[in-house]
Write an enzyme that holds these catalytic residues in place. Structure first.
Site, PDB file in Angstrom:
ATOM      1  CD  GLU A   1      -3.096   0.925   0.382  1.00 65.35           C
ATOM      2  OE1 GLU A   1      -2.437   1.909   0.010  1.00 65.35           O
ATOM      3  OE2 GLU A   1      -4.338   0.865   0.301  1.00 65.35           O
TER       4      GLU A   1
ATOM      5  CG  ASN B   1      -6.907   3.818   4.283  1.00 66.73           C
ATOM      6  OD1 ASN B   1      -6.633   4.049   3.113  1.00 66.73           O
ATOM      7  ND2 ASN B   1      -7.164   2.601   4.737  1.00 66.73           N
TER       8      ASN B   1
ATOM      9  CD  GLU C   1      -4.449  -4.293   6.563  1.00 65.51           C
ATOM     10  OE1 GLU C   1      -5.034  -3.187   6.639  1.00 65.51           O
ATOM     11  OE2 GLU C   1      -4.400  -4.949   5.513  1.00 65.51           O
TER      12      GLU C   1
ATOM     13  CG  ASN D   1      -9.509   3.025   1.151  1.00 62.05           C
ATOM     14  OD1 ASN D   1      -8.341   3.302   0.936  1.00 62.05           O
ATOM     15  ND2 ASN D   1      -9.868   1.831   1.617  1.00 62.05           N
TER      16      ASN D   1
ATOM     17  CG  ASP E   1      -7.524   0.639  -1.284  1.00 60.73           C
ATOM     18  OD1 ASP E   1      -7.346   1.720  -0.708  1.00 60.73           O
ATOM     19  OD2 ASP E   1      -7.257  -0.446  -0.744  1.00 60.73           O
TER      20      ASP E   1
END
Length: 303
Positions: free
Chosen positions: A34, A121, A145, A178, A233
């Site tokens: 990510e 995030n 996470e 997100n 995402d």
């Protein structure tokens, strides 16, 4: 028209790709990659491997891979501000932090109205220096996470940190906000909603919000595009206003009018991406366990 590297849905997409440009695999070995960010001054890419609690680094000059930081408080999203500093969303730290030019770290925000954030995030820095970030619950939902913990906020929202450090809530109509990005003119803010992970009736989408004339608030949002494979995402916007988004089957590219122009198929679920390289025309892609890259005929509006 389809090919090995591309799925072209609109003729405009042909002008945004190099048909002979293949997909490169820069690294494998992650659990859930990510938060890619390209540091232009050093010509290197960093990204998060959230469950492994580490930030990784790829050197553009020689392809070397190194661990940038471990443990790292389960970082997720990153971006680079106008001064070249790395801004980070920390799941376990439940904050937004920044790496200063001397290597020290500054916590920019860790609470709102006296209550801790859920798990910041993804993050973007506006041209005026304000920091905008999403705060879903993924980092406190389990120990995978982050650290499992009860939610202190009354929901999952989007926030803004002003230059004076003041924190304001700017969006509160999403289930699990997100990824986020501004249009090139910063007159609209896009935010993806991955609420289907917790609310089955929530359609996977990107919503669009008009930015107020003073640049500090947003108006009423509207559904902009929907995902036909998995979830949207993280995503980025190019200088022409096209959206390049993660999805379950690769990267989806949308025109500013919301038309799906095409896809870059990838054999893993894509979580996030960013533009980088000296010309900002290389797309770096976080694909579950790996980092992929491909040259496109577009330049990122931001890194």
């Amino acid at each position: 028209m389809s090919g090995d590297n591309y799925d072209i849905r609109d003729d405009r997409f042909a002008g945004l790709i190099h048909k002979n440009a293949g997909l490169d695999t820069l690294w494998t070995g992650g659990r859930w990659t990510e938060g890619p960010a390209y540091l232009a001054a050093g010509r290197y890419l960093v990204w998060s491997d959230i469950p492994n609690d580490r930030i990784m680094r790829w050197d553009e000059m020689n392809g070397a891979i190194a661990t940038f930081e471990q443990p790292c408080r389960n970082h997720n999203g990153h971006c680079v501000d106008g001064l070249g500093r790395l801004v980070a969303c920390e799941h376990r730290g439940r904050c937004v932090s920044r790496y200063e030019v001397d290597g020290s770290k500054t916590v920019l925000a860790d609470s709102f109205n006296g209550k801790r954030f859920n798990s910041p995030n993804d993050v973007v820095v506006k041209s005026d220096g304000s920091v905008w970030f999403t705060d879903p619950s993924y980092g406190i939902d389990s120990d995978y996470e982050g650290d499992a913990a009860p939610m202190e906020q009354d929901g999952r929202h989007v926030y803004r940190i002003g230059l004076d450090g003041h924190i304001s809530r700017v969006i509160d109509d999403l289930k699990q906000p997100n990824g986020l990005a501004f249009t090139p003119e910063e007159d609209f803010l896009y935010v993806s909603d991955t609420g289907r992970t917790h609310f089955p009736g929530c359609a996977p989408k990107i919503r669009r919000y008009p930015v107020g004339p003073n640049g500090t608030v947003v108006g009423e949002g509207e559904d902009f595009v929907f995902c036909d494979s998995g979830l949207f995402d993280g995503f980025r916007v190019d200088t022409s206003g096209n959206i390049w988004s993660s999805a379950g089957d690769g990267v989806h590219c949308f025109a500013p009018d919301g038309t799906l122009l095409g896809k870059i198929p990838i054999d893993e679920v894509v979580a996030n991406l960013c533009f980088g390289g000296p010309k900002r025309n290389r797309l770096f892609i976080c694909a579950t366990t790996s980092i992929r890259a491909i040259y496109v005929r577009a330049r990122g509006a931001t890194l």
